[in-house]
Motif scaffolding. Structure first.
Motif: not given
Lengths: 234, 249
Positions: A126-127, A130, A133-134, A136-137, A141, B90-91, B93-94, B98-100, B120, B123-124, B130, B133-134, B137
């Protein structure tokens, strides 16, 4: 449908997919051990809108298009997938229906990852949620850039952006380096960038007369720096 | 028993009513609230700057914010307008994200700032959260996809019609939608110029959509006819009762 086991090259492509890379080597190996590469013929559908997304996919070769069909039956091309990479991973992880049809434009080789298998492996790590998720981001974009261009770019800019992006993605694929770029049909490109066929044809003629692109049936960028400047400045 | 402060209490309440967190168990809401700050931001303030390291997410509690995207060499433009209940950033969380987009408040706005690193880490340790959140998104991605499709396929008047239908409520045998934002802002939200919005309003008046209360409310005589004209399918609007149009939109 024909299929074959993953080759080392296939595994290398899969290992680059953010969602899979995030798992770490051991879990990645466990997940893809049973994976096979499926051959999908031109003109077939990989999935249809509203089917439950119980898999996500990694395209290894070929060309696909993602199409939305309106209530009136009007089709709009939302994206061309023409270089190796994952798709449908967000809807799959969320367990939602696919929002688009996926059509095979050129014969394609595709690795299929079952949602449940992926989640089973992810539960043991689970770690990395994040990082997943990134991954998927990136789609967020992509879509925000699409909306920006649809709202703010003029027709010539939209064509320029499309041709440049498509060429870049094809060139990323080492096999295509130095070869002609296989652009989709012109009417499909017009749909993809939200233009009528007439406006698209008129705009193409302008770009041809400016010597930014070649004349003739097949699209070809002649003056990339000029096209880049046009895309940026209008 | 965990003692919680007034601030944490109102943060918990706001989180509980947000579509992102409404399905979370109470103890997780309280844990999340400890990572949050209640903030009031003045109008015309940059909340998020595109390109900067993303450290926080923001849940809009009250107010409107405008999202701008910058492409390539810095040219940019508005791509959306968000309101109560929506989440931006949401960026954060990564790792090293950086903000888009740049996010600017349009009016005095209340937000809940959520610490990205802490969230983050939470959620881990909470896999099911988590997953939600997916899912949230993905919902956002589907909304952006629809928005792109509308920009490609629909006229300005059809896009306005869909916006008006989304919040329509039955009043005296018709449907009404209060306009909670100024017309200039609405035009930017829908991706059109002010003069295009005026033409779109005129076009909608031919389909039974009128402006009342000095233009602050839109009255729809026949929502089914408007929905059909906007390209929404019959099946979408026939089911779902009072919220059928919102669901369809």
């Amino acid at each position: 449908m024909r299929s074959r086991p993953l080759s080392d090259d296939d595994r290398a492509i899969l290992a680059e997919v953010p969602l899979l890379a995030a798992l770490g080597e051991d879990r990645f190996g466990r997940l893809v051990r049973g994976c096979r590469v499926e051959f999908h013929e031109r003109g077939t559908h990989l999935f249809r809108a509203e089917d439950i997304a119980d898999h996500f996919y990694v395209m290894l070769s070929g060309q696909l298009r993602l199409v939305r069909t309106s209530a009136q039956g009007v089709e709009t091309v939302m994206h061309f997938l023409a270089s190796p990479g994952a798709f449908a991973e967000a809807v799959s992880l969320a367990g939602r229906p696919y929002p688009v049809n996926c059509e095979v434009v050129h014969d394609s080789e595709i690795a299929t990852i079952p949602r449940e298998s992926y989640l089973e492996v992810l539960r043991t790590a689970p770690e990395v949620a994040g990082d997943v998720l990134s991954g998927l981001l990136e789609w967020e974009r992509f879509l925000m850039r699409e909306i920006y261009r649809l709202r703010h770019a003029n027709p010539l800019q939209r064509i320029a952006f499309f041709l440049l992006d498509f060429e870049d993605r094809q060139r990323e694929n080492a096999e295509n380096d130095g070869q002609d770029i296989d652009y989709p049909e012109k009417r499909q490109i017009a749909s993809r960038i939200g233009m009528t066929a007439e406006t698209f044809s008129r705009s193409l003629r302008k770009l041809e007369n400016m010597n930014f692109i070649g004349k003739g049936r097949n699209l070809e960028i002649l003056d990339r720096p000029a096209l880049e400047k046009l895309a940026r400045s209008g | 028993m965990t003692m919680i402060s007034d601030d944490t209490d109102r943060i918990c309440n706001a989180l509980r009513f947000s579509s992102y967190f409404c399905a979370w168990p109470q103890e997780d809401i309280i844990t999340l609230a400890t990572l949050c700050k209640w903030r009031r931001i003045e109008a015309d303030t940059i909340l998020i700057d595109a390109g900067e390291k993303a450290s926080s997410l923001y849940l809009i509690v009250n107010g409107h914010v405008e999202l701008s995207y910058a492409d390539g060499d810095g040219a940019g433009g508005v791509i959306d307008l968000l309101e109560n209940g929506q989440l931006v950033g949401e960026c954060a969380l990564a790792q090293d994200g950086c903000y888009a987009v740049t996010v600017r408040t349009l009016e005095r706005t209340t937000v809940i700032e959520i610490d990205g690193q802490g969230f983050s880490a939470f959620l881990a340790e909470h896999f099911d959260r988590a997953l939600t959140m997916m899912s949230a998104l993905t919902e956002r991605l589907c909304r952006l996809l629809r928005q792109a499709e509308e920009l490609k396929c629909l006229s300005a008047a059809q896009r306005l019609g869909i916006y008006v239908l989304a919040d329509a409520v039955p009043v005296d045998g018709a449907y009404e939608t209060p306009l909670t934002i100024e017309k200039g802002v609405l035009a930017r939200k829908l991706g059109m110029k002010a003069e295009t919005l005026s033409r779109a309003l005129k076009k909608l008046s031919e389909i039974g959509v009128s402006q009342i209360a000095n233009g602050r409310v839109m009255r729809i005589e026949d929502p089914e006819a408007l929905a059909a004209w906007c390209g929404l399918s019959d099946g979408d609007t026939e089911e779902g009762g009072e919220n059928a149009f919102k669901t369809a939109v």
